[in-house]
Design a protein around this motif. Structure first.
Motif: not given
Length: 284
Positions: A111-112, A114-115, A119, A139, A142-143, A145-146, A156, A159
């Motif tokens: 996942i990281k 991929s993010n 980005v 994007l 991504v947010w 998920q974070l 994080d 990102l």
């Protein structure tokens, strides 16, 4: 973790430091267990493995860096490169990391990574002139998920630092405030990252027309820039202070200093900011 690799590395470091098995084992495991671990015949618990690594005066990242023959493993290399990419818009390093992400994801789901790929591709698309709504839609997952994580790790925060500008101003402002609290509480030594968010916050306040609050964070940024010797960003902070006072002449002088030190990528960004905030073109 590989039993043999972990044990072999443990023994290599222990012997290089002239430490006995008894010393390494004390109050963690038995001496016999150390012997078995070093020979790949026993697997320590995660908690005990961390204690053994600490007993060797290393952190986990240092231990596995040594285990990997003094190289970062592919994922850690991507994370390291991405975090060091912060504050630059140069094509070459960004394109290299994108290629590294694609190669890694071709055989591993992560996942990281991929993010990071999403980005960086979005940043490239922004430079190509893609519409902001398109970039925002790319994007937003991504947010999403974070924002659901109980706590943010340092990657994080990096990102978030790279996606702020593509979100609605109120969302971006809240993201920045949350991130600064995390940095203050858990990563106060990451001064360069804190500075990046101070600069981001100053930009957001300028967007909201709150010049007094923008000035407050720009002065904080200038203090950090002096501490970490980031004179390019110090000049950027002073340029934004000059935006607050509509001092075009001073802005042009500061931009010339940026050019003198080779920070031409920042100058291009400043030109866009001057056009956006002061509706004028710089004569440089």
């Amino acid at each position: 973790m590989s039993n043999k690799d972990f044990g072999r590395t443990l023994k290599k470091i222990r012997e290089s430091r002239g430490l006995s098995q008894e010393y390494l084992a004390a109050n963690i495991v038995s001496r016999t267990s150390i012997s078995k671990i070093e020979n790949g015949k026993q697997v320590p618990t995660i908690a005990n493995a961390q204690k053994l690594i600490t007993r060797l005066d290393l952190n986990t990242n240092e231990f596995f860096y040594i285990q990997n023959d003094y190289r970062l493993d592919p994922k850690m290399q991507i994370l390291y490169n991405f975090m060091n990419l912060s504050e630059t818009t140069e094509d070459e390093p960004m394109s290299t990391i994108i290629d590294e992400c694609k190669a890694y994801l071709s055989h591993t789901f992560d996942i990281k990574v991929s993010n990071i790929l999403v980005v960086l591709q979005s940043l490239k698309n922004f430079e190509k002139g893609y519409h902001l709504d398109t970039i925002y839609e790319d994007l937003k997952p991504v947010w999403d998920q974070l924002s659901k994580l109980d706590e943010w790790l340092i990657i994080d925060l990096f990102l978030i630092n790279n996606i702020l500008y593509f979100f609605p101003i109120d969302t971006a402002f809240n993201m920045t405030v949350q991130t600064l609290k995390t940095i203050e509480n858990k990563y106060p030594h990451y001064l360069k990252l804190k500075n990046a968010f101070y600069l981001n916050l100053s930009f957001l306040f300028l967007q909201k027309g709150s010049k007094e609050q923008a000035t407050e964070y720009l002065l904080k940024s200038i203090n950090i820039c002096k501490t970490v010797h980031r004179y390019d960003l110090l000049l950027l902070a002073k340029i934004r202070l000059s935006i607050c006072t509509n001092d075009i002449e001073k802005i042009e002088k500061l931009c010339k200093l940026l050019i003198e030190i080779g920070a031409t990528n920042l100058v291009e960004g400043v030109k866009r900011e001057i056009k956006y905030f002061l509706n004028t073109e710089l004569k440089i």
